[in-house]
Design a protein around this motif. Structure first.
Motif, PDB file in Angstrom:
ATOM      1  N   TYR A  48      27.759  -1.297  61.179  1.00  0.00           N
ATOM      2  CA  TYR A  48      26.820  -1.319  62.309  1.00  0.00           C
ATOM      3  C   TYR A  48      26.330  -2.749  62.553  1.00  0.00           C
ATOM      4  CZ  TYR A  48      22.463  -0.700  64.878  1.00  0.00           C
ATOM      5  OH  TYR A  48      21.458  -0.821  65.792  1.00  0.00           O
ATOM      6  N   ASP A  49      25.933  -3.427  61.458  1.00  0.00           N
ATOM      7  CA  ASP A  49      25.432  -4.803  61.601  1.00  0.00           C
ATOM      8  C   ASP A  49      26.508  -5.723  62.175  1.00  0.00           C
ATOM      9  OD1 ASP A  49      22.938  -4.137  60.681  1.00  0.00           O
ATOM     10  OD2 ASP A  49      23.333  -4.740  58.614  1.00  0.00           O
ATOM     11  N   LYS A  50      27.759  -5.556  61.709  1.00  0.00           N
ATOM     12  CA  LYS A  50      28.852  -6.379  62.234  1.00  0.00           C
ATOM     13  C   LYS A  50      29.063  -6.097  63.716  1.00  0.00           C
ATOM     14  CE  LYS A  50      31.538  -6.162  58.210  1.00  0.00           C
ATOM     15  NZ  LYS A  50      32.730  -5.547  57.664  1.00  0.00           N
ATOM     16  N   TRP A  51      29.010  -4.809  64.067  1.00  0.00           N
ATOM     17  CA  TRP A  51      29.241  -4.398  65.448  1.00  0.00           C
ATOM     18  C   TRP A  51      28.176  -4.978  66.375  1.00  0.00           C
ATOM     19  CZ3 TRP A  51      27.940   0.905  67.912  1.00  0.00           C
ATOM     20  CH2 TRP A  51      28.569   1.009  69.162  1.00  0.00           C
ATOM     21  N   ILE A  52      26.910  -4.754  66.033  1.00  0.00           N
ATOM     22  CA  ILE A  52      25.858  -5.231  66.948  1.00  0.00           C
ATOM     23  C   ILE A  52      25.819  -6.758  66.981  1.00  0.00           C
ATOM     24  CG2 ILE A  52      24.477  -3.122  66.716  1.00  0.00           C
ATOM     25  CD1 ILE A  52      22.437  -4.798  65.111  1.00  0.00           C
ATOM     26  N   GLY A  53      26.378  -7.403  65.932  1.00  0.00           N
ATOM     27  CA  GLY A  53      26.480  -8.861  65.932  1.00  0.00           C
ATOM     28  C   GLY A  53      27.416  -9.383  67.013  1.00  0.00           C
ATOM     29  N   THR A  54      28.272  -8.506  67.553  1.00  0.00           N
ATOM     30  CA  THR A  54      29.191  -8.916  68.616  1.00  0.00           C
ATOM     31  C   THR A  54      28.590  -8.700  70.004  1.00  0.00           C
ATOM     32  OG1 THR A  54      30.274  -6.744  68.865  1.00  0.00           O
ATOM     33  CG2 THR A  54      31.146  -8.206  67.160  1.00  0.00           C
ATOM     34  N   VAL A  56      26.514  -9.109  73.350  1.00  0.00           N
ATOM     35  CA  VAL A  56      26.002 -10.238  74.118  1.00  0.00           C
ATOM     36  C   VAL A  56      24.483 -10.105  74.263  1.00  0.00           C
ATOM     37  CG1 VAL A  56      26.011 -11.329  76.391  1.00  0.00           C
ATOM     38  CG2 VAL A  56      28.157 -10.549  75.376  1.00  0.00           C
ATOM     39  N   ARG A  57      24.052  -8.886  74.525  1.00  0.00           N
ATOM     40  CA  ARG A  57      22.615  -8.633  74.619  1.00  0.00           C
ATOM     41  C   ARG A  57      22.180  -7.915  73.342  1.00  0.00           C
ATOM     42  NH1 ARG A  57      20.200  -8.883  79.555  1.00  0.00           N
ATOM     43  NH2 ARG A  57      18.873  -7.113  79.126  1.00  0.00           N
ATOM     44  N   PRO A  58      21.145  -8.398  72.705  1.00  0.00           N
ATOM     45  CA  PRO A  58      20.760  -7.839  71.409  1.00  0.00           C
ATOM     46  C   PRO A  58      20.221  -6.409  71.507  1.00  0.00           C
ATOM     47  CG  PRO A  58      19.153  -9.459  72.143  1.00  0.00           C
ATOM     48  CD  PRO A  58      20.277  -9.508  73.125  1.00  0.00           C
ATOM     49  N   VAL A  59      20.305  -5.710  70.401  1.00  0.00           N
ATOM     50  CA  VAL A  59      19.770  -4.351  70.298  1.00  0.00           C
ATOM     51  C   VAL A  59      18.245  -4.404  70.452  1.00  0.00           C
ATOM     52  CG1 VAL A  59      19.371  -2.517  68.596  1.00  0.00           C
ATOM     53  CG2 VAL A  59      21.630  -3.525  68.823  1.00  0.00           C
ATOM     54  N   LYS A  60      17.700  -3.437  71.158  1.00  0.00           N
ATOM     55  CA  LYS A  60      16.257  -3.348  71.316  1.00  0.00           C
ATOM     56  C   LYS A  60      15.660  -2.776  70.033  1.00  0.00           C
ATOM     57  CE  LYS A  60      15.119  -2.396  75.633  1.00  0.00           C
ATOM     58  NZ  LYS A  60      14.908  -1.517  76.821  1.00  0.00           N
ATOM     59  N   LYS A  61      14.730  -3.474  69.462  1.00  0.00           N
ATOM     60  CA  LYS A  61      14.139  -3.019  68.199  1.00  0.00           C
ATOM     61  C   LYS A  61      12.650  -2.775  68.372  1.00  0.00           C
ATOM     62  CE  LYS A  61      17.287  -5.760  65.376  1.00  0.00           C
ATOM     63  NZ  LYS A  61      17.420  -6.898  64.465  1.00  0.00           N
ATOM     64  N   SER A  62      12.176  -1.705  67.771  1.00  0.00           N
ATOM     65  CA  SER A  62      10.746  -1.458  67.721  1.00  0.00           C
ATOM     66  C   SER A  62      10.445  -0.717  66.440  1.00  0.00           C
ATOM     67  CB  SER A  62      10.285  -0.671  68.949  1.00  0.00           C
ATOM     68  OG  SER A  62      11.024   0.525  69.052  1.00  0.00           O
ATOM     69  N   GLU A  63       9.194  -0.725  66.062  1.00  0.00           N
ATOM     70  CA  GLU A  63       8.813  -0.127  64.789  1.00  0.00           C
ATOM     71  C   GLU A  63       8.723   1.394  64.902  1.00  0.00           C
ATOM     72  OE1 GLU A  63       5.253  -1.129  61.779  1.00  0.00           O
ATOM     73  OE2 GLU A  63       6.193  -2.823  62.811  1.00  0.00           O
ATOM     74  N   VAL A  64       9.205   2.079  63.870  1.00  0.00           N
ATOM     75  CA  VAL A  64       9.074   3.534  63.826  1.00  0.00           C
ATOM     76  C   VAL A  64       7.792   3.815  63.060  1.00  0.00           C
ATOM     77  CG1 VAL A  64      10.111   5.687  63.014  1.00  0.00           C
ATOM     78  CG2 VAL A  64      11.572   3.799  63.779  1.00  0.00           C
ATOM     79  N   THR A  65       6.858   4.467  63.714  1.00  0.00           N
ATOM     80  CA  THR A  65       5.575   4.691  63.058  1.00  0.00           C
ATOM     81  C   THR A  65       5.579   5.951  62.195  1.00  0.00           C
ATOM     82  OG1 THR A  65       4.845   5.625  65.147  1.00  0.00           O
ATOM     83  CG2 THR A  65       4.124   3.400  64.653  1.00  0.00           C
ATOM     84  N   GLU A  66       6.379   6.941  62.608  1.00  0.00           N
ATOM     85  CA  GLU A  66       6.460   8.152  61.802  1.00  0.00           C
ATOM     86  C   GLU A  66       7.865   8.300  61.275  1.00  0.00           C
ATOM     87  OE1 GLU A  66       5.033  12.155  63.201  1.00  0.00           O
ATOM     88  OE2 GLU A  66       3.654  10.857  64.301  1.00  0.00           O
ATOM     89  N   ALA A  67       8.045   8.109  59.976  1.00  0.00           N
ATOM     90  CA  ALA A  67       9.362   8.259  59.368  1.00  0.00           C
ATOM     91  C   ALA A  67       9.715   9.749  59.336  1.00  0.00           C
ATOM     92  CB  ALA A  67       9.385   7.677  57.975  1.00  0.00           C
TER      93      ALA A  67
END
Ligand SMILES: [Zn+2]
Length: 68
Positions: A48-54, A56-67
């Motif tokens: 997954y990390d290798k894939w998203i590293g390719t 052009v536009r980065p993955v949208k990240k936000s914090e998960v408050t409830e696991a």
């Protein structure tokens, strides 16, 4: 339950509760070249990390408050 393997590198993955992975199910619609096919695949975190590293536009990240 079915064993899980990474579709990209073939690595055997642990249970959902032990090892997180990206699990994708996509039902392609009429307006695709795949006409109503359901595609499913799993990627381990490394692939997954290798894939998203390719991306052009980065993955949208936000914090998960409830696991889950
Ligand atoms: Zn992998």
């Amino acid at each position: 339950m079915d064993e899980r393997f990474c579709n990209c590198c073939g690595k055997k993955l642990g249970k959902r509760s032990e090892e997180d992975a990206l699990e994708v199910i996509k039902e392609w619609g009429y307006f695709s070249g795949k006409d109503l096919e359901r595609h499913a695949f799993i990627l381990c975190e490394g692939c997954y990390d290798k894939w998203i590293g390719t991306f052009v536009r980065p993955v949208k990240k936000s914090e998960v408050t409830e696991a889950m």
